[in-house]
Design an enzyme around this catalytic site. Sequence first.
Site, PDB file in Angstrom:
ATOM      1  N   SER A 114       0.899  -1.219  -0.237  1.00 10.60           N
ATOM      2  CA  SER A 114       0.060  -0.143  -0.165  1.00 10.60           C
ATOM      3  C   SER A 114       0.981   1.226   0.110  1.00 10.60           C
ATOM      4  O   SER A 114       1.664   1.507  -0.807  1.00 10.60           O
ATOM      5  CB  SER A 114      -0.675   0.012   1.252  1.00 10.60           C
ATOM      6  OG  SER A 114      -1.910   0.873   1.199  1.00 10.60           O
ATOM      7  N   ASP A 161      -9.049  -4.304  -6.251  1.00 12.05           N
ATOM      8  CA  ASP A 161      -8.468  -3.265  -5.293  1.00 12.05           C
ATOM      9  C   ASP A 161      -8.210  -1.928  -6.050  1.00 12.05           C
ATOM     10  O   ASP A 161      -7.541  -1.972  -7.140  1.00 12.05           O
ATOM     11  CB  ASP A 161      -7.130  -3.767  -4.674  1.00 12.05           C
ATOM     12  CG  ASP A 161      -6.311  -2.809  -3.706  1.00 12.05           C
ATOM     13  OD1 ASP A 161      -5.332  -2.856  -3.441  1.00 12.05           O
ATOM     14  OD2 ASP A 161      -7.212  -2.059  -3.224  1.00 12.05           O
ATOM     15  N   HIS A 191      -7.791  -5.079  -0.278  1.00 12.77           N
ATOM     16  CA  HIS A 191      -6.632  -4.418  -0.318  1.00 12.77           C
ATOM     17  C   HIS A 191      -5.686  -5.159   0.769  1.00 12.77           C
ATOM     18  O   HIS A 191      -4.417  -4.820   0.787  1.00 12.77           O
ATOM     19  CB  HIS A 191      -6.788  -2.921   0.200  1.00 12.77           C
ATOM     20  CG  HIS A 191      -5.624  -2.052   0.225  1.00 12.77           C
ATOM     21  ND1 HIS A 191      -4.539  -1.728  -1.031  1.00 12.77           N
ATOM     22  CD2 HIS A 191      -4.738  -1.272   1.329  1.00 12.77           C
ATOM     23  CE1 HIS A 191      -3.785  -0.995  -0.721  1.00 12.77           C
ATOM     24  NE2 HIS A 191      -3.882  -0.797   0.483  1.00 12.77           N
TER      25      HIS A 191
END
Lengths: 531, 531
Positions: free
Chosen positions: B314, B379, B441
């Site tokens: 991320s 995602d 995610h």
Amino acid sequence: MMAGISSTCTNLLPVDLRLPAAALLFPSTTSSGASSTLMSPMRCERRPHQRRRGARLVASAVTSTEPPSSVVGDMERGSLAEKSGRSDGQLAPRWREIHGRGNWEGLLDPIDTVLRGELIRYGEFAQACYDAFDYDRFSRYCGSSRYPPPTFFRDVGLDGVGYEVTRFLYATSNARLPNFVGARRKHRSGDDPDARLWSETASFIGFVAVSTDEETARIGRRDIAVAWRGTVTRLEWVADLTAAPRPAADFGIPCPDHGAKVESGFAELYTGKDPSCRWCRYSAREQVLAEVRKLVDLYHGRGEEVSVTVTGHSLGSALATLSAFDVAETGANVSPDGGRTAPVCVFSFSGPRVGNTRFKTRLERELGVKVLRVVNVHDMVPTVPGVLYVLDERSFPEAVLRLMDNLGMGAVYVHVGVELALDHKVSPYLKAETLDLACFHNLEAHLHLLDGYQGRAREFRLCGRDPALVNKAADFLRDEHMVPPVWRQDANKGMVRAEDGRWVLPPRHREVHDHPEDTDHHLQQLGLAAN
Amino acid sequence: MMAGISSTCTNLLPVDLRLPAAALLFPSTTSSGASSTLMSPMRCERRPHQRRRGARLVASAVTSTEPPSSVVGDMERGSLAEKSGRSDGQLAPRWREIHGRGNWEGLLDPIDTVLRGELIRYGEFAQACYDAFDYDRFSRYCGSSRYPPPTFFRDVGLDGVGYEVTRFLYATSNARLPNFVGARRKHRSGDDPDARLWSETASFIGFVAVSTDEETARIGRRDIAVAWRGTVTRLEWVADLTAAPRPAADFGIPCPDHGAKVESGFAELYTGKDPSCRWCRYSAREQVLAEVRKLVDLYHGRGEEVSVTVTGHSLGSALATLSAFDVAETGANVSPDGGRTAPVCVFSFSGPRVGNTRFKTRLERELGVKVLRVVNVHDMVPTVPGVLYVLDERSFPEAVLRLMDNLGMGAVYVHVGVELALDHKVSPYLKAETLDLACFHNLEAHLHLLDGYQGRAREFRLCGRDPALVNKAADFLRDEHMVPPVWRQDANKGMVRAEDGRWVLPPRHREVHDHPEDTDHHLQQLGLAAN
């Protein structure tokens, strides 16, 4: 005739109908016990200076390094000996008075230390029902007690409490109070061998416990304690209280006055059963009556003095009141030869109203059941259901309420017994302002408030109970006390690492306890039909 | 010239601009490595039957009683020996190829077993940053690593991983990415003796680790691993990506092309510092550059081959890409005499875009940094920021993007490196439909998907990683697997019962590690100013 101290502040009513909180600190009671007219709003005086005095706290209690001195219920504390009215011998000679024989007159303000200890003790029993309740959707035993009867008190942290659980109480899912039973298990595969070990519909709802021989000697009589569980959902169940009151007799309770009515949802939960379910083939009612009868019979037969003390928080308070009424009405507290009667007392917490004026009269005057209701003046649950569901009973003179009842007007709910009103705002440990209304209703918070309660307009001063307990399942302590909110939880939600390295929910060893075989016998003794 | 496999499905775009998920299973790559035109929507074919084949799962994997066979990272498993490309010797002779020298051509479909193991390993490093991060508002050390460097890998469950942490990385609170740093400590009393042991503004943001001698022999070179932490808030930080891209050179990175731009928020977090803070008087940039330079210098000096492998999930992926760029640009991976260069590779997970086309060119073609991006096609994070923030780069031919960039049009973000696209819907363990977008995610979910990934249109088949890990911090496993959601938690939120019976948050023993004294030296060696 018992004076009813039943004033409560209701924040739901228009201002002119609400009583100032200060009024709760100065209820108008007469020492002679003559019935008092319900307070009318005009007679209330706000005495803010006196409330503020109660709010000025003893900061030293916060930083005291002394160990908790009299922490009834917080007993698993290693080498520290418990000190309380039980262990120092004060209770035994006064137990009947503490049990409400004199309606606690003179014992509430200033609060009697021994009484306070007893209130916290039974509050701990009510709290134990929550702490033991498995409401994990992923648990195979969702709805059951996590701890088996033999080790129940030790497992909930009440080791040394001096009682033994003799029976768990179960109720079946109740359509009218769907929020009470709690979540059901998420998923069960068809071939689950554990399926026989639990039920899809039964719910652990409380327990019956008896004082050990040693404890009996300490407290002056054999005490049969009955504790009922409240809800674990927040407060949604309150919205379910929409049914009209019905005669208690309609539910099988042998009340001769068919005008004595109770809230239907409570009563249906109390008397409902599911013949196909191993745990609920007896209703909660049948279970508790059979057990109380058996124990009263047993100990009266030994020549002992016996008491029945019923407790519960929230919805459990309603069940406590209803079951105490039932025990007395049915005579389960009376030895079969009629010779001895065990007094019945209710210590309830955060309880809603249960029945109408005729119910109150029957309970208090004719059956002689004593009820002491501990409430937080900011909690809305004790304000429901009301007159015509939403109005406060104190808006009406008692005579009017009785007339409305007699005319069959419908929902005229009134409180019973004696009220001990607490105010969470006087504690320096608790958040003064929070939007989380469930905090006001929280049982651990009430036990904290009891621990600090000295009397109306007296300083809040803790007597030793650990304030951190408030946040077991709430976010109510002020941040500066550095106690995480809702802290009571299992490591990794019960997941453990197996030998092969995988994380799993281990199967919980579960002993299945059937209902005692003598249940029917005792029910028949009470004049109830066998299953 | 490297072929970019950079197709992603974006659910945020109008239908006509989105690529069918199937297209991800059949990216158009040329084996010669010539640059391919970015796919236009017309060229995509949906091949649902092939997707469904991938979705048909091997039920036996669910009920297999075999122990996990190749569970890279799940190493703390008692007597079971770890089997992986490292321990069976396959990696050592091929490490450069696995490290991306050939841009992973021929290694993704079917996926090379050794590569898969490496991806999971570095993913575990990224996951360790989360597992170690203390974000408890009530913790005195909120924002720090819960585990100290010497026992870090053991404490996060990676005992036996073969690396040692040499340095923790810290960043200071960043105004532009407020959601990254996480919650700050709730309250600190003025006279708290612990105040000196931690900071109000610093945040644990990752670590540098080095392979042990034993591991080095196994993998064919000394590996310097750099792992960056992502956010613990859900996805709010994505909304913070609103700053215009700025030249990397503006942040002190010695990039000769001032048209190579990066997202400002990432860069400010990477280069920000707080001279008054013990932990952040060096920026994260300075910390990592000094450490990499020191270690490269040390091991090159011993004549060893050295690699630099950077990872992150991320937001951590963005930091990984940026720091890898920086290491190469600054030459921290080059021995001082210029003799040897340690290759730099990024294994990233769920990463957003970082820079513009000029940045991509500089990174890939001129610096030779290799990037393999693992993403889940559902995602949304890899879809941001886009062209003019919200448009997908693949809607534009590459030539157009370059022109837009050269004309200084502003936000023209493109992905770098090679993409490995996964699809959570092919796993029978994961919920097919959930409204919780954060699941898509989730890093543990990606590691699970990697474990089962065999190649495009090949059956999903687990190779041994425990599926229960998916739900450590997510609610993504299907209920029938009976794994509670978000299960990783401390018993009683860290509260323990003291000797006197009170519940308290115990003080955590905390060693304070200052930055190494040679930090300035290595920064100066790299041509950076000393602090």
